[in-house]
Design a protein around this motif. Structure first.
Motif, PDB file in Angstrom:
ATOM      1  N   HIS A  67      15.075 -11.625   2.091  1.00  0.00           N
ATOM      2  CA  HIS A  67      15.500 -10.320   1.873  1.00  0.00           C
ATOM      3  C   HIS A  67      14.731  -9.415   0.840  1.00  0.00           C
ATOM      4  CE1 HIS A  67      17.899 -11.329   5.329  1.00  0.00           C
ATOM      5  NE2 HIS A  67      17.629 -10.106   5.675  1.00  0.00           N
ATOM      6  N   ASP A  68      14.511 -10.581  -0.398  1.00  0.00           N
ATOM      7  CA  ASP A  68      14.016  -9.852  -1.703  1.00  0.00           C
ATOM      8  C   ASP A  68      12.560  -9.910  -1.564  1.00  0.00           C
ATOM      9  OD1 ASP A  68      16.742  -9.064  -2.386  1.00  0.00           O
ATOM     10  OD2 ASP A  68      16.694 -10.888  -3.796  1.00  0.00           O
ATOM     11  N   LYS A  69      12.188 -11.122  -1.397  1.00  0.00           N
ATOM     12  CA  LYS A  69      10.727 -11.374  -1.486  1.00  0.00           C
ATOM     13  C   LYS A  69       9.938 -11.029  -0.013  1.00  0.00           C
ATOM     14  CE  LYS A  69      11.024 -15.029  -4.935  1.00  0.00           C
ATOM     15  NZ  LYS A  69      10.442 -16.419  -5.320  1.00  0.00           N
ATOM     16  N   MET A  70      10.219 -11.622   1.094  1.00  0.00           N
ATOM     17  CA  MET A  70       9.485 -11.551   2.330  1.00  0.00           C
ATOM     18  C   MET A  70       9.763 -10.170   2.558  1.00  0.00           C
ATOM     19  SD  MET A  70      10.346 -15.357   3.833  1.00  0.00           S
ATOM     20  CE  MET A  70       8.791 -15.737   4.820  1.00  0.00           C
ATOM     21  N   ARG A  71      10.758  -9.526   2.449  1.00  0.00           N
ATOM     22  CA  ARG A  71      11.079  -8.264   3.235  1.00  0.00           C
ATOM     23  C   ARG A  71      10.104  -7.205   2.442  1.00  0.00           C
ATOM     24  NH1 ARG A  71      17.083  -5.816   3.284  1.00  0.00           N
ATOM     25  NH2 ARG A  71      16.820  -3.537   3.382  1.00  0.00           N
ATOM     26  N   SER A  72      10.011  -7.336   1.271  1.00  0.00           N
ATOM     27  CA  SER A  72       9.357  -6.529   0.373  1.00  0.00           C
ATOM     28  C   SER A  72       7.659  -6.595   0.744  1.00  0.00           C
ATOM     29  CB  SER A  72       9.533  -6.638  -1.165  1.00  0.00           C
ATOM     30  OG  SER A  72       9.034  -7.840  -1.655  1.00  0.00           O
ATOM     31  N   ILE A  73       7.196  -7.678   1.113  1.00  0.00           N
ATOM     32  CA  ILE A  73       5.880  -8.129   1.399  1.00  0.00           C
ATOM     33  C   ILE A  73       5.503  -7.479   2.604  1.00  0.00           C
ATOM     34  CG2 ILE A  73       4.312  -9.886   1.861  1.00  0.00           C
ATOM     35  CD1 ILE A  73       5.807 -11.552  -0.092  1.00  0.00           C
ATOM     36  N   ILE A  74       6.656  -7.418   3.656  1.00  0.00           N
ATOM     37  CA  ILE A  74       6.402  -6.986   4.903  1.00  0.00           C
ATOM     38  C   ILE A  74       6.478  -5.463   5.057  1.00  0.00           C
ATOM     39  CG2 ILE A  74       7.447  -6.740   7.294  1.00  0.00           C
ATOM     40  CD1 ILE A  74       6.254  -9.384   6.818  1.00  0.00           C
ATOM     41  N   LYS A  75       7.337  -4.849   3.957  1.00  0.00           N
ATOM     42  CA  LYS A  75       7.236  -3.608   3.975  1.00  0.00           C
ATOM     43  C   LYS A  75       5.988  -2.904   3.469  1.00  0.00           C
ATOM     44  CE  LYS A  75      11.189  -1.297   2.444  1.00  0.00           C
ATOM     45  NZ  LYS A  75      12.412  -0.951   1.607  1.00  0.00           N
ATOM     46  N   LYS A  76       5.293  -3.614   2.418  1.00  0.00           N
ATOM     47  CA  LYS A  76       3.887  -3.463   1.911  1.00  0.00           C
ATOM     48  C   LYS A  76       3.096  -3.318   3.185  1.00  0.00           C
ATOM     49  CE  LYS A  76       4.908  -4.907  -2.881  1.00  0.00           C
ATOM     50  NZ  LYS A  76       4.697  -5.976  -3.722  1.00  0.00           N
ATOM     51  N   ILE A  77       3.132  -4.228   3.917  1.00  0.00           N
ATOM     52  CA  ILE A  77       2.178  -4.533   4.951  1.00  0.00           C
ATOM     53  C   ILE A  77       2.085  -3.372   5.876  1.00  0.00           C
ATOM     54  CG2 ILE A  77       1.243  -5.862   6.854  1.00  0.00           C
ATOM     55  CD1 ILE A  77       2.264  -8.388   5.293  1.00  0.00           C
ATOM     56  N   ASP A  78       3.435  -2.937   6.310  1.00  0.00           N
ATOM     57  CA  ASP A  78       3.795  -1.861   7.303  1.00  0.00           C
ATOM     58  C   ASP A  78       3.444  -0.728   6.801  1.00  0.00           C
ATOM     59  OD1 ASP A  78       4.990  -3.442   9.053  1.00  0.00           O
ATOM     60  OD2 ASP A  78       6.850  -3.011   8.650  1.00  0.00           O
ATOM     61  N   GLN A  79       3.353  -0.229   5.395  1.00  0.00           N
ATOM     62  CA  GLN A  79       2.978   0.839   4.772  1.00  0.00           C
ATOM     63  C   GLN A  79       1.324   0.811   4.493  1.00  0.00           C
ATOM     64  OE1 GLN A  79       4.911   0.581   0.816  1.00  0.00           O
ATOM     65  NE2 GLN A  79       6.831   1.453   1.655  1.00  0.00           N
ATOM     66  N   ALA A  80       0.830  -0.078   4.456  1.00  0.00           N
ATOM     67  CA  ALA A  80      -0.659  -0.038   4.365  1.00  0.00           C
ATOM     68  C   ALA A  80      -1.296   0.102   6.029  1.00  0.00           C
ATOM     69  CB  ALA A  80      -1.164  -1.529   3.835  1.00  0.00           C
ATOM     70  N   GLY A  81      -0.474  -0.125   6.971  1.00  0.00           N
ATOM     71  CA  GLY A  81      -1.117   0.068   8.479  1.00  0.00           C
ATOM     72  C   GLY A  81      -2.203  -0.426   8.650  1.00  0.00           C
ATOM     73  N   ASN A  82      -3.107   0.392   9.266  1.00  0.00           N
ATOM     74  CA  ASN A  82      -4.420   0.373   9.273  1.00  0.00           C
ATOM     75  C   ASN A  82      -5.266   0.291   8.183  1.00  0.00           C
ATOM     76  OD1 ASN A  82      -3.900   0.071  12.217  1.00  0.00           O
ATOM     77  ND2 ASN A  82      -4.334   2.078  12.775  1.00  0.00           N
ATOM     78  N   LEU A  84      -5.259  -1.705   5.768  1.00  0.00           N
ATOM     79  CA  LEU A  84      -4.926  -3.119   4.924  1.00  0.00           C
ATOM     80  C   LEU A  84      -6.458  -3.533   4.721  1.00  0.00           C
ATOM     81  CD1 LEU A  84      -2.853  -4.981   4.096  1.00  0.00           C
ATOM     82  CD2 LEU A  84      -3.111  -6.038   6.395  1.00  0.00           C
ATOM     83  N   THR A  85      -6.741  -3.740   3.415  1.00  0.00           N
ATOM     84  CA  THR A  85      -8.132  -4.503   3.412  1.00  0.00           C
ATOM     85  C   THR A  85      -8.086  -5.927   3.479  1.00  0.00           C
ATOM     86  OG1 THR A  85      -7.710  -4.904   0.886  1.00  0.00           O
ATOM     87  CG2 THR A  85      -8.509  -2.577   1.619  1.00  0.00           C
ATOM     88  N   GLU A  86      -9.057  -6.668   3.470  1.00  0.00           N
ATOM     89  CA  GLU A  86      -9.005  -8.175   3.763  1.00  0.00           C
ATOM     90  C   GLU A  86      -8.698  -8.676   2.307  1.00  0.00           C
ATOM     91  OE1 GLU A  86      -9.510 -11.425   5.752  1.00  0.00           O
ATOM     92  OE2 GLU A  86      -9.896  -9.438   6.532  1.00  0.00           O
ATOM     93  N   LYS A  87      -8.745  -8.017   1.200  1.00  0.00           N
ATOM     94  CA  LYS A  87      -8.362  -8.640  -0.023  1.00  0.00           C
ATOM     95  C   LYS A  87      -6.753  -8.404   0.004  1.00  0.00           C
ATOM     96  CE  LYS A  87      -8.652  -7.708  -5.084  1.00  0.00           C
ATOM     97  NZ  LYS A  87      -9.187  -6.844  -6.078  1.00  0.00           N
ATOM     98  N   ASP A  88      -6.228  -7.348   0.318  1.00  0.00           N
ATOM     99  CA  ASP A  88      -4.773  -7.155   0.238  1.00  0.00           C
ATOM    100  C   ASP A  88      -4.016  -8.175   1.115  1.00  0.00           C
ATOM    101  OD1 ASP A  88      -4.991  -5.322  -1.661  1.00  0.00           O
ATOM    102  OD2 ASP A  88      -4.867  -3.442  -0.249  1.00  0.00           O
ATOM    103  N   ALA A  89      -4.838  -8.288   2.342  1.00  0.00           N
ATOM    104  CA  ALA A  89      -4.126  -9.278   3.345  1.00  0.00           C
ATOM    105  C   ALA A  89      -4.182 -10.655   3.038  1.00  0.00           C
ATOM    106  CB  ALA A  89      -4.964  -9.099   4.657  1.00  0.00           C
ATOM    107  N   ASN A  90      -5.363 -11.097   2.285  1.00  0.00           N
ATOM    108  CA  ASN A  90      -5.132 -12.360   1.794  1.00  0.00           C
ATOM    109  C   ASN A  90      -3.955 -12.571   0.698  1.00  0.00           C
ATOM    110  OD1 ASN A  90      -7.088 -13.815   3.007  1.00  0.00           O
ATOM    111  ND2 ASN A  90      -8.682 -12.827   2.069  1.00  0.00           N
ATOM    112  N   ALA A  91      -3.750 -11.535  -0.246  1.00  0.00           N
ATOM    113  CA  ALA A  91      -2.697 -11.508  -1.296  1.00  0.00           C
ATOM    114  C   ALA A  91      -1.598 -11.490  -0.415  1.00  0.00           C
ATOM    115  CB  ALA A  91      -2.833 -10.123  -1.996  1.00  0.00           C
ATOM    116  N   TYR A  92      -1.142 -10.823   0.546  1.00  0.00           N
ATOM    117  CA  TYR A  92      -0.160 -10.885   1.038  1.00  0.00           C
ATOM    118  C   TYR A  92       0.411 -12.108   1.732  1.00  0.00           C
ATOM    119  CZ  TYR A  92       0.121  -5.781   0.316  1.00  0.00           C
ATOM    120  OH  TYR A  92       0.086  -4.473  -0.238  1.00  0.00           O
ATOM    121  N   LEU A  93      -0.710 -12.682   2.476  1.00  0.00           N
ATOM    122  CA  LEU A  93      -0.515 -13.940   3.237  1.00  0.00           C
ATOM    123  C   LEU A  93      -0.399 -15.201   2.156  1.00  0.00           C
ATOM    124  CD1 LEU A  93      -3.451 -14.244   5.814  1.00  0.00           C
ATOM    125  CD2 LEU A  93      -1.138 -14.369   6.291  1.00  0.00           C
TER     126      LEU A  93
END
Length: 146
Positions: A67-82, A84-93
């Motif tokens: 809930h602290d780590k994974m949830r915040s990452i998923i939130k950032k991914i959702d906010q980026a939506g369409n 989302l860059t390849e660089k950011d996606a790699n960082a989130y992964l």
């Protein structure tokens, strides 16, 4: 891809369940789980006194990671939506994989600590009981939505 979908579904489920009176719902689920595990494991009073502090510590740390780590990452991914860059996606992964590795290490530590307390047979029964509990919880949740 399948793992990411399952992770997203789990986190979405977790967010919806915990958004309503978060602490109250979490406490209700925890009480149900304690009761279920106690019944399934048939712990002696000595085993129970040693088991629950280890298990509760594991659950609290697992909750923090999810809930602290994974949830915040998923939130950032959702906010980026369409956007989302390849660089950011790699960082989130990478961040998600690190959190998953942290969860695995935590789980291994718990198993290592529990084996001398309840034995390998009951550790396996515990893992099966956790799986069964999650399946029943999801089934109950689905039935409520119908």
């Amino acid at each position: 891809m399948k793992a990411k979908l399952l992770l997203t579904l789990f986190l979405s489920f977790s967010l919806s369940v915990f958004s309503q009176d978060h602490k109250e719902k979490r406490d209700q689920i925890k009480a149900l789980k304690v009761s279920f595990l106690t019944t399934e494991l048939n712990l002696t009073s000595d085993e129970s006194a040693k088991f629950w502090p280890v298990y509760n510590n594991y659950e609290e740390k697992e909750y923090q990671i999810r809930h602290d780590k994974m949830r915040s990452i998923i939130k950032k991914i959702d906010q980026a939506g369409n956007t989302l860059t390849e660089k950011d996606a790699n960082a989130y992964l990478t961040q998600l994989q690190e959190a998953e590795e942290e969860l695995l290490a935590l789980r291994k530590k718990m198993v290592t600590e529990l084996k001398p307390i309840i034995g390998a047979v009951k550790v396996i029964k515990m893992q099966k009981a956790e799986f069964d509990f999650k399946r029943k919880l999801l089934s109950k949740y689905r039935d409520k939505k119908k």
